[in-house]
Design a protein around this motif. Sequence first.
Motif, PDB file in Angstrom:
ATOM      1  N   TYR A 167       8.904 -15.009  26.203  1.00  0.00           N
ATOM      2  CA  TYR A 167       8.529 -14.843  25.270  1.00  0.00           C
ATOM      3  C   TYR A 167       9.123 -16.268  24.058  1.00  0.00           C
ATOM      4  O   TYR A 167       8.350 -16.909  23.664  1.00  0.00           O
TER       5      TYR A 167
ATOM      6  N   GLY B  26       4.945 -17.515  22.939  1.00  0.00           N
ATOM      7  CA  GLY B  26       5.395 -15.813  23.392  1.00  0.00           C
ATOM      8  C   GLY B  26       4.442 -15.174  22.592  1.00  0.00           C
ATOM      9  O   GLY B  26       4.796 -13.427  22.211  1.00  0.00           O
TER      10      GLY B  26
ATOM     11  N   ALA C 281       4.157 -11.289  24.748  1.00  0.00           N
ATOM     12  CA  ALA C 281       4.880 -10.671  24.854  1.00  0.00           C
ATOM     13  C   ALA C 281       5.123 -10.196  23.219  1.00  0.00           C
ATOM     14  O   ALA C 281       6.154  -9.118  23.021  1.00  0.00           O
TER      15      ALA C 281
ATOM     16  N   LEU D 148      11.369 -11.223  28.063  1.00  0.00           N
ATOM     17  CA  LEU D 148      11.133 -10.421  28.077  1.00  0.00           C
ATOM     18  C   LEU D 148      11.260  -9.119  29.479  1.00  0.00           C
ATOM     19  O   LEU D 148      10.347  -9.356  30.315  1.00  0.00           O
TER      20      LEU D 148
END
Length: 277
Positions: free
Chosen positions: A264, A151, A154, A270
């Motif tokens: 994410y 992730g 993000a 996200l």
Amino acid sequence: MTASNPPAASPLTVFIEGIGLTGPGFSSWEEGRQQLTGLAPHIPQKTLLPSPMALPPAERRRAGAVVKVSLAVGHEAVAAAGLNVADLPSVFSSSSGDGINCHEICSALASSDRLISPTRFHNSVHNAASGYWSICTGAMQPSSVLCAYDGSFAAGLLEAMTQAVIDDTPVLLVVYDTDYPEPLRSKRPVPDTLGVAMVIAPRPGARSLARITLQDDGGLTSTAATTMSDAGLEFLRQTIPAARALPLLQAIAHKQAAALVLDYLDGTQLALEVASA
């Protein structure tokens, strides 16, 4: 007196002023944009990393893939934005840093002498790319360095967006990953190097490419992430954490309003809205 509810917080909104991109089959944002819009086919090729000529010769000789890719995309994004590179705060984010350097250190530790090169050692820290960036640009602004495993794009995007709005200043975001040689690749199968950089501003400018807004509830959602229709680009998105940026880059390349979801954390994605600036 009657109690009144506090005003709702405005959605977090920023503007993309410049983009840099390097990865398997593309060496610039323009080449990537052609492929993301379908104007050119995506042909998988080994990522070609330019020599970081902005570094002094001694540091240039020590620079590995992480430094080369992060400097390349960072310079491209800042040049496209037309801003002074030394004035920009920065956010660097990577899922696990320099896999090649990690492999070499592990190999040395597994050898009979177990001696580690000082160059290998100082390049092993997670903020190495940020440090080299400050050396070659003279940037003295704050730099944040993040790692959120798969992730990490993000996480870096959220950090850069928040900093841009709160500090009311453009922020450079640089996200990158490098491949792992065997035997580490069997445990962390990142196949190649990819880097993406964005200059993120709190308000539109003459060169703004797009407007990005977090959807409701801080942008967090359980909705599945947006995928790529091109099989080759989808392979990159799934296998290189920095390539989780590709759906966002595709929306920006098309210059059309879009709602999309980026990978994410486990079970939490996200959600963004992208529109023309």
